[in-house]
Scaffold this motif. Structure first.
Motif, PDB file in Angstrom:
ATOM      1  N   GLN A  42       0.827  -1.201   0.000  1.00  0.00           N
ATOM      2  CA  GLN A  42       0.000   0.000   0.000  1.00  0.00           C
ATOM      3  C   GLN A  42       0.865   1.258   0.000  1.00  0.00           C
ATOM      4  N   LYS A  43       1.963   1.230   0.747  1.00  0.00           N
ATOM      5  CA  LYS A  43       2.860   2.390   0.802  1.00  0.00           C
ATOM      6  C   LYS A  43       3.500   2.651  -0.554  1.00  0.00           C
ATOM      7  N   VAL A  44       3.964   1.587  -1.222  1.00  0.00           N
ATOM      8  CA  VAL A  44       4.576   1.739  -2.543  1.00  0.00           C
ATOM      9  C   VAL A  44       3.547   2.262  -3.545  1.00  0.00           C
ATOM     10  N   ALA A  45       2.332   1.723  -3.490  1.00  0.00           N
ATOM     11  CA  ALA A  45       1.286   2.151  -4.419  1.00  0.00           C
ATOM     12  C   ALA A  45       0.897   3.609  -4.179  1.00  0.00           C
ATOM     13  N   SER A  46       0.948   4.049  -2.928  1.00  0.00           N
ATOM     14  CA  SER A  46       0.558   5.434  -2.623  1.00  0.00           C
ATOM     15  C   SER A  46       1.577   6.444  -3.133  1.00  0.00           C
ATOM     16  N   GLN A  47       2.763   5.988  -3.483  1.00  0.00           N
ATOM     17  CA  GLN A  47       3.798   6.888  -3.998  1.00  0.00           C
ATOM     18  C   GLN A  47       3.637   7.174  -5.491  1.00  0.00           C
ATOM     19  N   ILE A  48       2.665   6.554  -6.119  1.00  0.00           N
ATOM     20  CA  ILE A  48       2.404   6.788  -7.541  1.00  0.00           C
ATOM     21  C   ILE A  48       1.713   8.139  -7.706  1.00  0.00           C
ATOM     22  N   SER A  49       2.144   8.912  -8.674  1.00  0.00           N
ATOM     23  CA  SER A  49       1.521  10.205  -8.951  1.00  0.00           C
ATOM     24  C   SER A  49       0.242   9.960  -9.750  1.00  0.00           C
ATOM     25  N   PHE A  50      -0.818   9.636  -9.042  1.00  0.00           N
ATOM     26  CA  PHE A  50      -2.060   9.263  -9.720  1.00  0.00           C
ATOM     27  C   PHE A  50      -2.874  10.470 -10.162  1.00  0.00           C
ATOM     28  N   THR A  51      -2.438  11.687  -9.829  1.00  0.00           N
ATOM     29  CA  THR A  51      -3.180  12.880 -10.252  1.00  0.00           C
ATOM     30  C   THR A  51      -3.170  13.032 -11.774  1.00  0.00           C
ATOM     31  N   ASP A  52      -2.242  12.365 -12.437  1.00  0.00           N
ATOM     32  CA  ASP A  52      -2.206  12.387 -13.904  1.00  0.00           C
ATOM     33  C   ASP A  52      -3.313  11.523 -14.504  1.00  0.00           C
ATOM     34  N   PHE A  53      -3.871  10.616 -13.702  1.00  0.00           N
ATOM     35  CA  PHE A  53      -4.824   9.636 -14.224  1.00  0.00           C
ATOM     36  C   PHE A  53      -6.239   9.816 -13.687  1.00  0.00           C
ATOM     37  N   VAL A  54      -6.385  10.485 -12.548  1.00  0.00           N
ATOM     38  CA  VAL A  54      -7.695  10.648 -11.920  1.00  0.00           C
ATOM     39  C   VAL A  54      -8.034  12.134 -11.878  1.00  0.00           C
ATOM     40  N   ARG A  55      -9.229  12.466 -12.347  1.00  0.00           N
ATOM     41  CA  ARG A  55      -9.650  13.864 -12.358  1.00  0.00           C
ATOM     42  C   ARG A  55     -10.161  14.295 -10.984  1.00  0.00           C
ATOM     43  N   SER A  56     -10.138  15.577 -10.749  1.00  0.00           N
ATOM     44  CA  SER A  56     -10.605  16.128  -9.484  1.00  0.00           C
ATOM     45  C   SER A  56     -12.075  15.767  -9.261  1.00  0.00           C
ATOM     46  N   GLY A  57     -12.378  15.293  -8.066  1.00  0.00           N
ATOM     47  CA  GLY A  57     -13.749  14.903  -7.731  1.00  0.00           C
ATOM     48  C   GLY A  57     -14.092  13.478  -8.118  1.00  0.00           C
ATOM     49  N   GLU A  58     -13.174  12.773  -8.759  1.00  0.00           N
ATOM     50  CA  GLU A  58     -13.417  11.391  -9.165  1.00  0.00           C
ATOM     51  C   GLU A  58     -12.511  10.442  -8.390  1.00  0.00           C
ATOM     52  N   SER A  59     -12.815   9.168  -8.519  1.00  0.00           N
ATOM     53  CA  SER A  59     -11.973   8.161  -7.870  1.00  0.00           C
ATOM     54  C   SER A  59     -11.824   6.963  -8.798  1.00  0.00           C
ATOM     55  N   GLU A  60     -10.791   6.201  -8.564  1.00  0.00           N
ATOM     56  CA  GLU A  60     -10.506   5.008  -9.370  1.00  0.00           C
ATOM     57  C   GLU A  60     -10.186   3.869  -8.410  1.00  0.00           C
ATOM     58  N   LEU A  61     -10.870   2.750  -8.581  1.00  0.00           N
ATOM     59  CA  LEU A  61     -10.658   1.574  -7.732  1.00  0.00           C
ATOM     60  C   LEU A  61      -9.779   0.578  -8.478  1.00  0.00           C
ATOM     61  N   ILE A  62      -8.721   0.126  -7.822  1.00  0.00           N
ATOM     62  CA  ILE A  62      -7.781  -0.831  -8.395  1.00  0.00           C
ATOM     63  C   ILE A  62      -7.643  -2.006  -7.427  1.00  0.00           C
ATOM     64  N   VAL A  63      -7.690  -3.204  -7.962  1.00  0.00           N
ATOM     65  CA  VAL A  63      -7.419  -4.400  -7.161  1.00  0.00           C
ATOM     66  C   VAL A  63      -6.072  -4.936  -7.617  1.00  0.00           C
ATOM     67  N   LEU A  64      -5.194  -5.101  -6.668  1.00  0.00           N
ATOM     68  CA  LEU A  64      -3.829  -5.530  -6.942  1.00  0.00           C
ATOM     69  C   LEU A  64      -3.645  -6.939  -6.396  1.00  0.00           C
ATOM     70  N   ARG A  65      -3.326  -7.884  -7.281  1.00  0.00           N
ATOM     71  CA  ARG A  65      -3.059  -9.261  -6.849  1.00  0.00           C
ATOM     72  C   ARG A  65      -1.574  -9.527  -7.007  1.00  0.00           C
ATOM     73  N   CYS A  66      -0.965 -10.007  -5.936  1.00  0.00           N
ATOM     74  CA  CYS A  66       0.477 -10.230  -5.911  1.00  0.00           C
ATOM     75  C   CYS A  66       0.769 -11.654  -5.460  1.00  0.00           C
ATOM     76  N   THR A  67       1.942 -12.134  -5.852  1.00  0.00           N
ATOM     77  CA  THR A  67       2.424 -13.441  -5.438  1.00  0.00           C
ATOM     78  C   THR A  67       3.835 -13.265  -4.890  1.00  0.00           C
ATOM     79  N   VAL A  68       4.156 -14.055  -3.870  1.00  0.00           N
ATOM     80  CA  VAL A  68       5.519 -14.046  -3.334  1.00  0.00           C
ATOM     81  C   VAL A  68       6.276 -15.158  -4.047  1.00  0.00           C
ATOM     82  N   ASN A  69       7.332 -14.786  -4.788  1.00  0.00           N
ATOM     83  CA  ASN A  69       8.074 -15.775  -5.574  1.00  0.00           C
ATOM     84  C   ASN A  69       9.093 -16.530  -4.726  1.00  0.00           C
ATOM     85  N   GLU A  70       9.860 -17.415  -5.383  1.00  0.00           N
ATOM     86  CA  GLU A  70      10.840 -18.252  -4.669  1.00  0.00           C
ATOM     87  C   GLU A  70      12.006 -17.443  -4.110  1.00  0.00           C
TER      88      GLU A  70
END
Length: 121
Positions: A42-70
């Motif tokens: 969550q901390k790494v994802a919050s460092q993304i400059s998402f203001t380039d992708f989401v307009r003021s007053g709007e929101s975008e929902l993302i589901v992130l699926r991750c796997t822990v490798n060997e």
């Protein structure tokens, strides 16, 4: 009748011992580690400059699926959402920033729901 009561007490004791084993300290440690890793994601994802992708007053929902490798690294396996540019930015961010975990989580799958929003003032 007395033997039936004794049998029931013995069965109750066996059941309580089995339930005690189900919540072993190892399981609790794994859950703690998962929680810590999800916070790191969550901390790494919050460092993304998402203001380039989401307009003021709007929101975008993302589901992130991750796997822990060997190698005990968190790898993004799937990004689910509507905005393709935001999904690509998330993928790029996680390719550049590796999150390490313990060997206990190797092979585990993690999922996190992220909401990117810009509130109007």
């Amino acid at each position: 009748m007395k033997s039936l009561k004794i049998t029931m007490i013995v069965l109750a004791c066996l059941l309580s011992v089995n339930l005690g084993m189900a919540s072993s300290p190892e399981t609790k440690n794994i859950e703690k580690e998962k929680s810590a890793v999800l916070k790191k994601i969550q901390k790494v994802a919050s460092q993304i400059s998402f203001t380039d992708f989401v307009r003021s007053g709007e929101s975008e929902l993302i589901v992130l699926r991750c796997t822990v490798n060997e190698n005990n690294e968190v790898v993004v396996s799937k990004v689910i959402g509507f905005d393709e540019e935001l999904k690509a930015a998330i993928r790029r961010r996680f390719e550049n920033k590796k999150i390490k975990t313990t060997a206990a989580l190797s092979g585990e799958e993690l999922a996190l729901r992220l909401k990117f929003a810009i509130h109007e003032k």
